[in-house]
Design an enzyme around this catalytic site. Structure first.
Site, PDB file in Angstrom:
ATOM      1  N   GLY A 190       0.843  -1.190   0.000  1.00 17.19           N
ATOM      2  CA  GLY A 190       0.000   0.000   0.000  1.00 17.19           C
ATOM      3  C   GLY A 190       0.875   1.236   0.000  1.00 17.19           C
ATOM      4  N   CYS A 191       0.434   2.297   0.610  1.00 21.46           N
ATOM      5  CA  CYS A 191       1.230   3.531   0.702  1.00 21.46           C
ATOM      6  C   CYS A 191       2.605   3.211   1.276  1.00 21.46           C
ATOM      7  CB  CYS A 191       0.513   4.550   1.581  1.00 21.46           C
ATOM      8  SG  CYS A 191       1.458   6.068   1.847  1.00 21.46           S
ATOM      9  N   PHE A 192       3.665   3.653   0.598  1.00 20.78           N
ATOM     10  CA  PHE A 192       5.001   3.224   1.005  1.00 20.78           C
ATOM     11  C   PHE A 192       5.574   3.957   2.211  1.00 20.78           C
ATOM     12  CE2 PHE A 192       6.597   5.570  -3.130  1.00 20.78           C
ATOM     13  CZ  PHE A 192       6.193   6.799  -2.629  1.00 20.78           C
ATOM     14  N   TRP A 193       4.938   5.014   2.700  1.00 27.09           N
ATOM     15  CA  TRP A 193       5.480   5.742   3.847  1.00 27.09           C
ATOM     16  C   TRP A 193       5.580   4.863   5.093  1.00 27.09           C
ATOM     17  CZ3 TRP A 193       1.973  10.709   3.392  1.00 27.09           C
ATOM     18  CH2 TRP A 193       2.416  11.477   2.308  1.00 27.09           C
ATOM     19  N   GLU A 226       3.579   1.236  -5.505  1.00 24.82           N
ATOM     20  CA  GLU A 226       4.505   1.832  -4.548  1.00 24.82           C
ATOM     21  C   GLU A 226       5.194   0.718  -3.771  1.00 24.82           C
ATOM     22  OE1 GLU A 226       2.820   4.859  -2.048  1.00 24.82           O
ATOM     23  OE2 GLU A 226       1.656   5.751  -3.689  1.00 24.82           O
TER      24      GLU A 226
END
Length: 245
Positions: free
Chosen positions: A51-54, A95
């Protein structure tokens, strides 16, 4: 025109991209390691899409034995894409987090345990409230042995999900996918002053055991006490520093 959020764009319809890599950081903001150094004989690498890579990146950089992490784009067709291009759905990329580790300190199976537990691998082209092909779950490797480990861990995790009444895994597992570094401001984003504490990952609360071929955990069980998947956005709540053994 933007691409579809629910299906991958055809290669011939993808954006052309560019020959020049995007400008990005040279060193890890937390670990201090070089992000683009060639691998030594005691190091391996893999790409993980959660998912979102942060938030995903922070989860990996905290593990003992991880040399460096970097966020970027992989699994698509457009060379050196920008973040906006990836989010348009017209590059085919997802991502990902590139993880480089010391094989004497941590095994790929340890990383796979974190991967499966830290997000929902059954959502298809989405993660949490984020939808789009750039949020799909993925594992990309460059070695046949790592590919077999990843596939074996997937089969075991699916059996555990089945027992818990969860859906089928949709994670894409493949070899030899090009990695393109994301822009500088995305690297180690959650450790940056003023960063937005955001993570869309949806852990399922199902833990991966050691009953699968190729499993060779090197990290002590105490490491996993730093990750409580029953707490919403667990990765955000944790410290930025690597977990000390």
């Amino acid at each position: 025109m933007g691409g579809s959020k629910s299906s991958l764009i055809a290669p011939e319809a993808a954006l052309p991209g560019r020959d020049t890599p995007l400008r990005t950081a040279e060193r890890h903001a937390v670990l201090g390691s070089a992000l683009k150094a060639p691998l030594s004989t005691s190091q391996q690498e893999a790409l993980f899409g959660c998912g979102c890579f942060w938030g995903a990146e922070k989860g990996f950089w905290r593990l003992p034995g991880v040399i460096s992490t970097a966020v970027g784009y992989a699994g698509g067709f457009t060379p050196n894409p920008t973040y906006d291009e990836v989010c348009s759905g017209r590059t085919g990329h997802t991502e990902v987090v590139r993880v480089v580790w010391d094989i004497n300190a941590i095994d790929f199976s340890d990383l796979l345990k974190l991967f499966w537990e830290c997000h929902n691998p059954t959502q298809g082209m989405a993660q949490g409230n984020d939808s789009g092909t750039q949020y799909r779950s993925s594992i990309y490797v460059n070695e046949a042995k790592l590919l077999q480990q990843a596939l074996a861990s997937k089969d075991r995790y699916q059996s555990l999900l089945d027992a818990a009444g969860r859906p089928a895994i949709t994670t894409e597992i493949a070899e030899n996918k090009a990695f393109f570094f994301a822009e500088d401001y995305h690297q180690q984003y959650l450790a940056r002053p003023g960063s937005r504490p955001y993570c869309s990952a949806q852990p399922q609360g199902v833990l991966l055991d050691d009953q699968w071929a190729g499993c060779d955990y090197k990290l002590p069980k105490a490491v996993w006490s730093h990750y409580d998947w029953s707490i919403s956005h667990c990765v955000l709540r944790g410290d930025n520093s690597p977990i000390a053994l």
